[in-house]
Design a protein around this motif. Structure first.
Motif, mmCIF file in Angstrom:
data_model
loop_
_atom_site.group_PDB
_atom_site.id
_atom_site.type_symbol
_atom_site.label_atom_id
_atom_site.label_comp_id
_atom_site.label_asym_id
_atom_site.label_seq_id
_atom_site.Cartn_x
_atom_site.Cartn_y
_atom_site.Cartn_z
ATOM 1 N N SER A 23 -19.802 -23.618 1.439
ATOM 2 C CA SER A 23 -19.562 -25.030 1.745
ATOM 3 C C SER A 23 -18.911 -25.760 0.575
ATOM 4 O O SER A 23 -18.307 -26.802 0.747
ATOM 5 N N SER A 78 -20.639 -23.503 12.893
ATOM 6 C CA SER A 78 -19.445 -23.999 12.211
ATOM 7 C C SER A 78 -19.702 -24.169 10.729
ATOM 8 O O SER A 78 -18.851 -23.854 9.899
ATOM 9 N N SER A 92 -11.001 -20.166 3.717
ATOM 10 C CA SER A 92 -10.246 -19.467 4.751
ATOM 11 C C SER A 92 -10.208 -17.973 4.469
ATOM 12 O O SER A 92 -10.397 -17.149 5.374
ATOM 13 N N LEU A 113 -16.376 -24.016 8.462
ATOM 14 C CA LEU A 113 -15.428 -24.874 9.173
ATOM 15 C C LEU A 113 -15.852 -26.329 9.041
ATOM 16 O O LEU A 113 -15.049 -27.232 9.191
ATOM 17 N N LEU A 114 -17.106 -26.526 8.780
ATOM 18 C CA LEU A 114 -17.636 -27.876 8.607
ATOM 19 C C LEU A 114 -18.360 -27.929 7.276
ATOM 20 O O LEU A 114 -19.016 -26.971 6.884
ATOM 21 N N LYS A 115 -18.220 -29.064 6.601
ATOM 22 C CA LYS A 115 -18.915 -29.205 5.321
ATOM 23 C C LYS A 115 -20.242 -29.923 5.549
ATOM 24 O O LYS A 115 -20.250 -30.993 6.180
ATOM 25 N N TYR A 146 -13.290 -34.690 0.719
ATOM 26 C CA TYR A 146 -12.670 -33.697 1.606
ATOM 27 C C TYR A 146 -11.271 -34.148 2.015
ATOM 28 O O TYR A 146 -10.338 -33.355 2.093
ATOM 29 N N PRO A 168 -11.310 -28.261 12.718
ATOM 30 C CA PRO A 168 -11.308 -26.921 13.312
ATOM 31 C C PRO A 168 -12.463 -26.698 14.279
ATOM 32 O O PRO A 168 -12.446 -25.745 15.044
ATOM 33 N N ARG A 192 -13.555 -16.555 5.245
ATOM 34 C CA ARG A 192 -13.742 -16.462 6.685
ATOM 35 C C ARG A 192 -13.008 -15.253 7.236
ATOM 36 O O ARG A 192 -13.526 -14.491 8.032
#
Lengths: 319, 225, 372, 389
Positions: free
Chosen positions: B74, B53, B82, B58-60, A45, D384, B85
């Motif tokens: 994911s 999230s 984005s 927003l979170l992996k 990431y 975020p 989303r």
């Protein structure tokens, strides 16, 4: 060593770009060696995020370099004031063996970084960033060229002597030069007809989508244009049959037309080469790049021709 | 009916292999069907925000399968995540998360900035949404000067600007009084009745009181119960 | 490498200047003693300041008791016809002691390398033969007696007038300016001699306060120019209209004022951006769509390379195949004076110098070949 | 709304936070562009002055100091083909004892067309005849003020060694817009100037000549070297080149110093921008949640940086333009000309040299933008989920 305000500013900006590249090199190196798209690791990431930084720097570097190129030409023109014998950038460029290399290098760097950015945009459109490897190999090439450029810039400017007499453009290209050195043993009219023929070839290969031919023709066109512009069209810009020079075009007296002419010519070649490279590496269609290329090449040939036609209409004779 | 959200064996570990290692989500499997009004119940710190999230890309997650509208969000790189989303999701937050210095209208338009949509389109779209949440008169008021309920309605308008098919709300009523909470829930149910899937993370009882066919998922210490 | 050139150039310059110095040693003619004998302030003929060239002064006493003083022997020679019957005594100044001596018994050094102001060939008087010999050792020359020297002076008059003419001409313009701006207007032809004119201007303050140099300048102008009309003003830069194009190459001529040339016919004036194009047109007007014939070309004017003034093209001298290029490349380069053309030919590696009538069409087209 | 609009809104609504950087940036630009305005205006005036100068000058230097030159060589120079006119020039400093200042005395032959042309722009309505009848001089307004301080209203007594003081009338004052290089000067007839400066009749400060055909200048210089090998020969091109080099050199040195100072500013700015506050992180979290990508955040941050730098740049340049050309005797003039012998009466001619501002733009805006790249990227990748917690 030669010293001037413009030079200080120019070197400073070049050094800034170089510094940014060195700054980004570690990131690029990590991406090249550690990239594994399918890994859910934190490192992966992070690398994805770092890719944005590298592309940001390249974007910044390219835009700066594009703005800096005309400034560089202008700098060379202004340095001609300080060199005995030089009337325009021609003499300054030929002041030592690095000048010509540096100019070529600058164009090559703009070509590569432009291609990189197009590739980057295409890459981001895919869900799995498939072109990241070719992109970063290209980055490596660019990185070394940027460092080489800095080195050559250093060598070039420190080796210009303000005392040695350099050649003026008339001695390099004009009447008193040691005879015209046109390619393929052609005379100037041969070059001209080849020049126009190449443009027709560009046009046809674009219509018929023979992209490889178009790119090759474009490189050919770039070379022919140099000779056609220097030895034929420039005399119509200067309205003087004895004044042959590719650099004086950039001067105020000729309304800075050199920036338009050289800009369109280099832009045209760039789009064609970038179009070819991007088409080879990705599966995206690059027709729009070829279209841009053709438009710019056409602008170039049109402006050149217009100078001749306008001169004939105004004066009733050719030079 | 298709599943809007599909989660199987989802795990999320913060700072793995360190003393601070923390398993935020453990083996979560759930699915939300299209058109459902669903609440995620649990006390604070139970992992419901984290789960939202993750669903919002927003979170992996560390491992497991996550599909939203059948897309593996994911796995997406940022650019796609984005866009996804923006085009499919609407976020509503407990603290409203407005730009305090911006006016109501500007706040609503914020989500449209990256789309390069024409100004006129942005304007009409934003005004239509403000009238829907009954905030038209306050469109030029700075967000700082709004009451809590107005703030949340403004935030909802912002979340709706791209016409999302899924709304993710994180404690939307926690900072509101009873009347305003009802207001917000009315808007959400109205949207739900128009076909939008709504997923709310909350521990507020008011949802169960007001909405008849509600799907409730309980979450405790990062796991579904 | 660069330095070697520099040193070589300086070395050559030094040698050249040494030889130049040896060739033309300046001999200071100005009075260095405290009270030189001046019977008058100015020379009777040239009206020049006498004390400036006191060492070459002559005083002639006439039988009617009048005395005349001359700045140099050459002015005495100029006046000789008028006074020769009335001469009582001629006194010269001894260049060594600066005392007056009897001119007839003096020793004269002629043909030496010493330069004097008013004569191309100096003639310097000494009382003692030893002094003369010493002078010869330094400057060279021959020792002569008075009669022979006077004979030489009379013989050289024409050359000396020529010698002074060029110097004087440059003063006329300033003289005109002084007259126009500072002087009351009067008729200069009312005086018999230059000296009278100058004396009158000075005593009556006709021009207010003037330095001696300016007084001489204005007197010379009035005596030698104004008496015969106004100063000729044809020496001007050629005026080229903004829209005039060269009928041969089509370029705008005003952009290249250094090279402008023109042919004037009854109806029309053709402008050219160089003599080469002018000649092409001149030899074959029909080739450039002109109905004019050779005999229609009333006047041909070209631009002198050195002075950049408009001159008569038919009388000019042209240097071909030099290393100076015009806008159209190799050009025949025009000069008003033959001497200038020769100097240019030598300095700029020209191949030939031709007069207008000597130029041919082939010669002109030959300029365009690159093999020079 | 696009990124620029959005960025301008975020900047304006958080004005106090951005004020410090804006002020600092503007101040930097102000100082640098004041310097540039002063230098290029002086350079421009000097160029103007040089245009009126003769084509070739000959000076005689002894130990690198100007020494009187024998004007006898003029006769020989006149003979060189291509030389239209030769004349002597006389100038030098007269030390005005009581005031402890130097006055630059310039001799001019008013009856010579060429020399009259060179000073024609200095006065209007000038009666040459009256001027030459007595010992008169034209003075600059600054010298006029200086003399008035010592009660020399109509005339001035020049003290000459071993001789009577020379009384010279003040005939007039140069026009207000007179060239600032003559600020400490008086102009009089050549002969008078020679007397005051203690020159012999056959001596001059320099010999000047006019060459109509500029192609011949180099050739003539070669011949002059033969006539006076020990003299210094200066062509008009040399004068231009020298003045440009001088200013360019000074400018280069200044620029180097400026860049160093500016870099310091950038380092401070960079470290400040790199530490993202909680509020900033939250802002970005919100934006990311509502659909902004990393790239969008970068675009926004870069737009902010561009607006800050462009606005600061323009306001700095504008302010310095006003300061330099509206305020007489500003500090920058003193820095450039040195304040020792400058009489405080200098107004610069407004002149805008685009090239210098392109340079200034390159050395400020581009490094500034470069220094924002990393902070912009760093904030764009901030977690975020901040916004959600």
């Amino acid at each position: 060593m030669i010293f001037s305000k413009s030079l200080v500013a120019f070197l400073f900006v070049e050094a800034t770009i170089g510094l940014l590249f060195i700054f980004s090199f570690y990131f690029a190196y990590m991406i090249l060696t550690r990239w594994n798209f399918n890994s859910p690791s934190k490192l992966q990431y992070t690398l994805e995020k770092r890719d944005y930084f590298v592309s940001l720097i390249l974007y910044f570097a390219l835009s700066t370099k594009v703005v800096l190129l005309p400034f560089f030409i202008n700098l060379l023109n202004s340095l001609s004031e300080k060199l005995p014998g030089a009337m325009c950038a021609a003499g300054v460029v030929s002041a030592n063996e690095y000048g010509q290399i540096l100019l070529t290098l600058k164009v090559v760097i703009i070509f590569i970084s432009g291609t990189w950015l197009i590739l980057n945009a295409k890459d981001k459109l895919e869900v799995n960033l498939p072109y990241i490897k070719p992109r970063y190999y290209l980055y490596l090439a660019l990185f070394s060229l940027i460092l080489l450029e800095l080195l050559i810039e250093y060598l070039y400017f420190t080796n210009i002597s303000t005392e040695e007499v350099v050649l003026c453009c008339s001695a390099l290209y004009g009447m008193s030069s040691a005879g015209l050195t046109l390619p393929f043993g052609l005379d100037i009219y041969g070059v001209l007809s080849l020049f126009y023929a190449t443009w027709v070839l560009l046009f046809l290969s674009y219509i018929k989508k023979y992209l490889l031919i178009n790119t090759i023709a474009n490189i050919f066109y770039l070379v022919l244009s140099f000779y056609a512009l220097t030895y034929f069209f420039s005399t119509y810009v200067y309205e003087l049959p004895t004044h042959k020079c590719p650099y004086c075009l950039f001067q105020k007296e000729y309304y800075y037309v050199g920036y338009l002419l050289w800009g369109s010519l280099i832009g045209g070649s760039f789009y064609s080469i970038a179009g070819f490279a991007v088409a080879k590496i990705t599966k995206f269609k690059t027709d729009y790049l070829y279209r841009n290329s053709l438009i710019l090449d056409t602008i170039f040939i049109a402006v050149c021709t217009l100078y001749v036609v306008a001169y004939y209409l105004k004066n009733g004779v050719f030079l | 009916m298709t599943n809007v959200i599909e989660i199987e064996n989802l795990n999320l570990t913060f700072s793995p292999n360190t003393p601070q290692e923390f398993h935020a989500l453990k083996n979560i499997s759930l699915s939300v069907k299209e058109g459902e009004f669903c609440i995620l119940k649990g006390v604070s710190g139970s992992g419901k925000s984290t789960l939202l999230s993750v669903m919002g890309a927003l979170l992996k997650p560390t491992s497991g399968k996550l599909e939203v509208f059948s897309s593996p969000v994911s796995k997406m790189p940022d650019f796609h995540a984005s866009t996804f989303r923006r085009e499919h999701l609407g976020f509503i937050f407990q603290n409203f998360n407005l730009f305090d210095e911006f006016t109501v209208l500007e706040n609503v338009q914020t989500a449209l900035v990256p789309t390069n949509a024409p100004v006129a389109h942005m304007q009409t779209r934003a005004l239509a949404l403000l009238s829907m949440v009954n905030l038209e008169k306050k469109k030029d008021t700075t967000a700082r000067n709004l009451s809590g309920g107005e703030k949340q309605r403004c935030a909802i308008a912002r979340a709706l600007i791209n016409n999302p098919k899924l709304i993710l709300a994180d404690e939307p009523t926690a900072n509101l009084d009873r009347k305003n909470s009802e207001n917000v829930i009315e808007i959400l149910t109205k949207l739900n009745s128009q076909g939008t899937t709504v997923l709310v993370a909350t521990h507020d009882e008011i949802f169960e009181q007001m909405i008849p066919d509600l799907k409730v998922i309980h979450i405790k210490e990062g796991a579904i119960v | 490498m660069n330095n070697i050139f520099k040193i070589a150039a300086m070395y050559i310059a030094a040698i050249l200047s040494l030889t130049l110095y040896a060739n033309a040693k300046t001999f200071k003619e100005k009075a260095t003693i405290k009270d030189p004998v001046l019977t008058q302030k100015w020379c009777s003929v040239s009206a020049e300041e006498l004390k400036d060239t006191y060492k070459t002064n002559y005083i002639v006493k006439l039988t009617d008791g009048q005395t005349k003083q001359y700045a140099a022997l050459r002015f005495l020679a100029e006046d000789y016809d008028a006074i020769k019957t009335r001469i009582q005594e001629i006194l010269a100044v001894d260049a060594k002691s600066q005392k007056l001596i009897n001119a007839l018994r003096a020793y004269y050094v002629t043909n030496s390398k010493a330069k004097t102001a008013y004569s191309k060939f100096s003639k310097i008087a000494f009382e003692k033969e030893a002094d003369a010999k010493e002078f010869v050792q330094q400057y060279g020359g021959d020792i002569r007696d008075f009669d022979f020297t006077l004979y030489l002076a009379i013989k050289d008059l024409e050359l000396d007038r020529e010698f002074l003419k060029a110097k004087k001409e440059k003063r006329y313009q300033k003289g005109e300016k002084i007259y126009e701006r500072l002087c009351e207007k009067f008729d200069p032809s009312q005086y018999d001699t230059l000296l009278d004119l100058k004396t009158d201007i000075d005593t009556k303050k006709r021009c207010g306060r003037l330095s001696s140099d300016n007084l001489q300048t204005v007197s010379l102008y009035l005596w030698e120019v104004k008496r015969f009309g106004d100063l000729e003003q044809n020496k001007n830069v050629m005026k080229v209209p903004q829209d005039a194009k060269c009928p041969v190459c089509g370029m705008f001529v005003f952009k290249y004022p250094k090279w402008a040339a023109k042919i004037v016919t009854q109806e029309h004036t053709y402008y050219f951006d160089g003599v080469k194009d002018l000649m092409k047109f001149y030899f074959n007007p029909s080739k450039f769509e002109s109905a004019h014939k050779l005999e229609d070309f009333k006047e041909i004017r070209v631009t002198d390379y050195y002075t950049q003034k408009e001159i008569d093209g038919k009388k000019a001298f042209y240097v071909l195949h030099s290393n100076v290029f015009g806008p159209m490349g190799n050009e025949p380069i025009p000069f008003e004076k033959e001497e200038d053309a020769k100097t240019f030919l030598k300095e700029h590696y020209g191949k030939t110098m031709l007069k207008f009538d000597e130029m041919t069409e082939t010669e002109v087209y030959g300029l365009e070949k690159l093999d020079n | 709304m696009n990124f620029f609009k959005f960025a301008s809104l975020t900047l304006v609504r958080n004005l106090s936070k951005n004020m410090v950087i804006f002020l600092f940036f503007t101040l930097f630009i102000f100082v640098a562009s004041s310097f540039i305005f002063t230098a290029s205006s002086l350079q421009n005036s000097l160029d103007d002055e040089l245009k009126r100068q003769p084509d070739i000058l000959i000076q005689y230097k002894k130990a690198s100091r100007n020494h009187p030159i024998d004007n006898g060589i003029m006769e020989e120079i006149k003979e060189i083909p291509g030389v239209e006119k030769v004349y002597e020039r006389v100038f030098g400093y007269y030390f005005f004892d009581t005031a402890n200042k130097y006055i630059n005395v310039i001799g001019v032959d008013f009856l010579d067309d060429e020399q009259e042309k060179q000073i024609k722009h200095l006065y209007k309505g000038f009666d040459l005849k009256a001027f030459l009848q007595e010992d008169n001089m034209l003075v600059s307004s600054a010298v006029k003020k200086l003399l008035e301080q010592y009660y020399y209203e109509k005339m001035f007594n020049f003290i000459i060694e071993d001789e009577e003081p020379k009384k010279v009338n003040i005939y007039g004052v140069f026009d207000k817009k007179a060239n600032l290089f003559l600020n400490d000067s008086v102009i009089m007839d050549t002969a008078l100037a020679k007397e005051i400066l203690g020159y012999e009749e056959n001596e001059a400060s320099e010999i000047a000549m006019i060459v109509p055909n500029k192609l011949e200048i180099d050739n003539i210089v070669q011949k002059l070297l033969l006539i006076t090998p020990s003299s210094k020969i200066i062509t008009k091109d040399n004068m231009f080149k020298y003045s440009h080099e001088l200013y360019d050199y000074k400018g280069g040195v200044f620029l180097t110093l400026f860049i160093t100072a500016f870099l310091g500013f950038l380092v401070i700015f960079y470290s400040q921008a790199s530490s993202i506050s909680g509020a900033g992180k939250k802002q970005i979290g919100i934006l990311r949640a509502i659909g902004w990508s990393i790239n969008d955040v970068i675009k926004w941050k870069m737009s902010e940086a561009m607006i800050i730098s462009f606005v600061s740049f323009l306001s700095g340049v504008l302010l310095s333009y006003l300061y330099i050309f509206l305020f007489k005797n500003n500090i920058f003039v003193s820095i450039f000309l040195g304040s020792e012998n400058v009489y405080k009466d200098i107004a610069l001619e407004p002149f805008f040299d685009i090239n210098s501002f392109v340079i200034l733009f390159f050395i400020t805006v581009i490094p500034y933008l470069a220094s924002t790249l990393h902070p912009a990227w760093k904030s764009s990748i901030a977690d975020p989920t901040e916004a959600i917690k």
